[in-house]
Write a protein that holds these residues in place. Structure first.
Motif, short mmCIF file in Angstrom:
data_model
loop_
_atom_site.label_atom_id
_atom_site.label_comp_id
_atom_site.label_asym_id
_atom_site.label_seq_id
_atom_site.Cartn_x
_atom_site.Cartn_y
_atom_site.Cartn_z
N VAL A 67 0.96 -1.10 0.08
CA VAL A 67 0.06 0.21 -0.01
C VAL A 67 0.91 1.28 -0.07
O VAL A 67 2.08 1.32 0.76
CB VAL A 67 -0.90 0.07 1.23
N ILE A 68 0.55 2.20 -0.63
CA ILE A 68 1.37 3.57 -1.02
C ILE A 68 0.53 4.55 -0.54
O ILE A 68 -0.59 4.77 -0.99
CB ILE A 68 1.84 3.61 -2.53
N TYR A 69 0.98 5.02 0.64
CA TYR A 69 0.45 6.52 1.25
C TYR A 69 1.42 7.65 0.85
O TYR A 69 2.51 7.40 0.85
CB TYR A 69 0.33 6.36 2.71
N PRO A 70 0.62 8.83 0.75
CA PRO A 70 -0.59 9.23 1.18
C PRO A 70 -1.57 9.00 0.00
O PRO A 70 -2.89 9.06 0.32
CB PRO A 70 -0.39 10.76 1.62
N GLN A 71 -1.12 8.48 -0.85
CA GLN A 71 -2.23 8.29 -2.04
C GLN A 71 -3.32 7.22 -1.90
O GLN A 71 -4.14 7.26 -2.37
CB GLN A 71 -1.32 7.77 -3.58
#
Length: 116
Positions: A67-71
């Protein structure tokens, strides 16, 4: 130092072989996270993007999960071969990779057809 533009959380949850929900890092060696760290460095992003080990992200049937944050981009079935493409196309180019994307209606959904 600038703020991080991306945090890449790589599930490192280990379960016994054959577990009904699967395992994101069955060998427990962290190779997928290490591949992200190396790719970020090669792309010149190691000062602005971070690859982190994560415990269970509870999307096991889609594993290995990233999971890629903040996206808030959730990728499933990620392999080491996918890492350079994720870094170049998603982190650098801003493109969501539909072939890896976990559909929103499957996230945290016990009725997702992928759940065992």
């Amino acid at each position: 130092m600038p703020a991080f533009s991306h945090h890449v959380f790589v599930c490192g949850n280990v379960r016994d072989p054959g577990h009904r929900r699967g395992s994101c890092d069955p060998s427990g060696d962290g190779d997928l996270r290490d591949a992200f760290k190396k790719a970020l460095k090669r792309a010149g992003l190691s000062r602005t993007s971070r690859a982190n080990h994560a415990g269970c992200l509870d999307q096991c049937e889609h594993g290995p999960v990233v999971v890629i944050y903040p996206q808030g981009i959730w990728y499933g079935g990620v392999t080491e071969q996918d890492v350079p493409r994720i870094v170049s196309e998603t982190l650098v180019g801003g493109k969501i990779l539909d072939d890896l994307l976990i559909p929103d209606d499957c996230l945290n959904n016990p009725d997702c057809p992928h759940r065992a």
